[in-house]
Design a protein around this motif. Structure first.
Motif, PDB file in Angstrom:
ATOM      1  N   ALA A 141     -17.607 -40.558 -63.937  1.00 19.63           N
ATOM      2  CA  ALA A 141     -17.102 -40.329 -65.292  1.00 19.63           C
ATOM      3  C   ALA A 141     -17.329 -38.872 -65.701  1.00 19.63           C
ATOM      4  N   PRO A 142     -16.374 -38.287 -66.428  1.00 15.59           N
ATOM      5  CA  PRO A 142     -16.591 -36.927 -66.939  1.00 15.59           C
ATOM      6  C   PRO A 142     -17.788 -36.896 -67.880  1.00 15.59           C
ATOM      7  N   ARG A 143     -18.430 -35.740 -67.953  1.00 17.91           N
ATOM      8  CA  ARG A 143     -19.571 -35.591 -68.852  1.00 17.91           C
ATOM      9  C   ARG A 143     -19.578 -34.179 -69.412  1.00 17.91           C
ATOM     10  N   CYS A 158     -16.525 -32.944 -64.109  1.00 15.53           N
ATOM     11  CA  CYS A 158     -16.009 -34.152 -63.461  1.00 15.53           C
ATOM     12  C   CYS A 158     -16.505 -34.147 -62.025  1.00 15.53           C
ATOM     13  N   GLU A 212     -19.205 -30.385 -58.675  1.00 13.61           N
ATOM     14  CA  GLU A 212     -18.433 -30.880 -59.813  1.00 13.61           C
ATOM     15  C   GLU A 212     -17.310 -29.904 -60.148  1.00 13.61           C
ATOM     16  N   TYR A 266     -14.136 -28.013 -66.530  1.00 16.02           N
ATOM     17  CA  TYR A 266     -12.949 -27.853 -67.363  1.00 16.02           C
ATOM     18  C   TYR A 266     -13.379 -27.368 -68.737  1.00 16.02           C
TER      19      TYR A 266
END
Length: 185
Positions: free
Chosen positions: A19-21, A57, A65, A68
């Motif tokens: 999951a994105p963080r 991500c 990772e 973004y």
């Protein structure tokens, strides 16, 4: 008794490792510095927009990772930040500015930043002595002036907040709306 009764607690699911963080401050210092520079432009031109954040991500387990530039609500658009740009502040600022522009324009559905003199969206280009800058094409049907530097990346506040998002540009009362090629709408 109908239904199901569980005598053991239902296990809480583990967080999704893919999951994105949000990236924590200090986790990627080069990118943090570049983002702070670009956030000065966001604050100067979109005062109601919270500061942009870095979003990570996870990729494959043997890959780093992907980072973004995201809005404060976690939405982003566009390509990730190139890892090779992180080591140089000018390169990092270029990459973050481009990613911020992609994210804001796509998710706000408007040009950003906008030249206040020509009401045109700007583009990133190298500027002699200024590093990367926001450039305006400067040519409209009523104003054939040449392209010009609006401000270096991070310097839109120095323009007195004159640059803005497209919706914040107001036409004078009675001024006809025109299309880009100059005919009345």
């Amino acid at each position: 008794m109908s239904g199901h009764f569980f005598s053991e607690p239902v296990p809480v699911s583990e967080p999704d490792p893919f999951a994105p963080r949000f990236v924590e401050p200090g986790e990627h210092p080069g990118w943090d510095t570049a983002l702070a520079v670009v956030n000065r432009d966001v604050a100067a031109t979109l005062p109601d927009e919270p500061p942009l954040r870095l979003m990570a991500c996870p990729g494959d387990p043997d890959e780093p990772e992907h980072l973004y530039v995201a809005r404060a609500n976690g939405e982003w658009h566009g390509n990730g930040l190139p890892a090779e740009a992180a080591g140089s502040l000018p390169d990092a600022c270029d990459a973050v500015a481009a990613a911020a522009q992609d994210t804001l324009m796509e998710l706000l559905h408007r040009a950003w930043p906008v030249c206040p003199d020509h009401r045109l969206g700007t583009h990133l280009r190298a500027a002699p002595g200024a590093g990367t800058a926001w450039w305006c094409a400067g040519r409209t049907a009523s104003d054939p002036s040449p392209p010009h530097v609006l401000a270096p990346v991070g310097g839109l506040a120095d323009e007195g907040g004159r640059a803005a998002g497209a919706r914040e540009q107001k036409r004078a009362p009675g001024t006809p709306r025109t299309r880009s090629f100059g005919s009345p709408a």
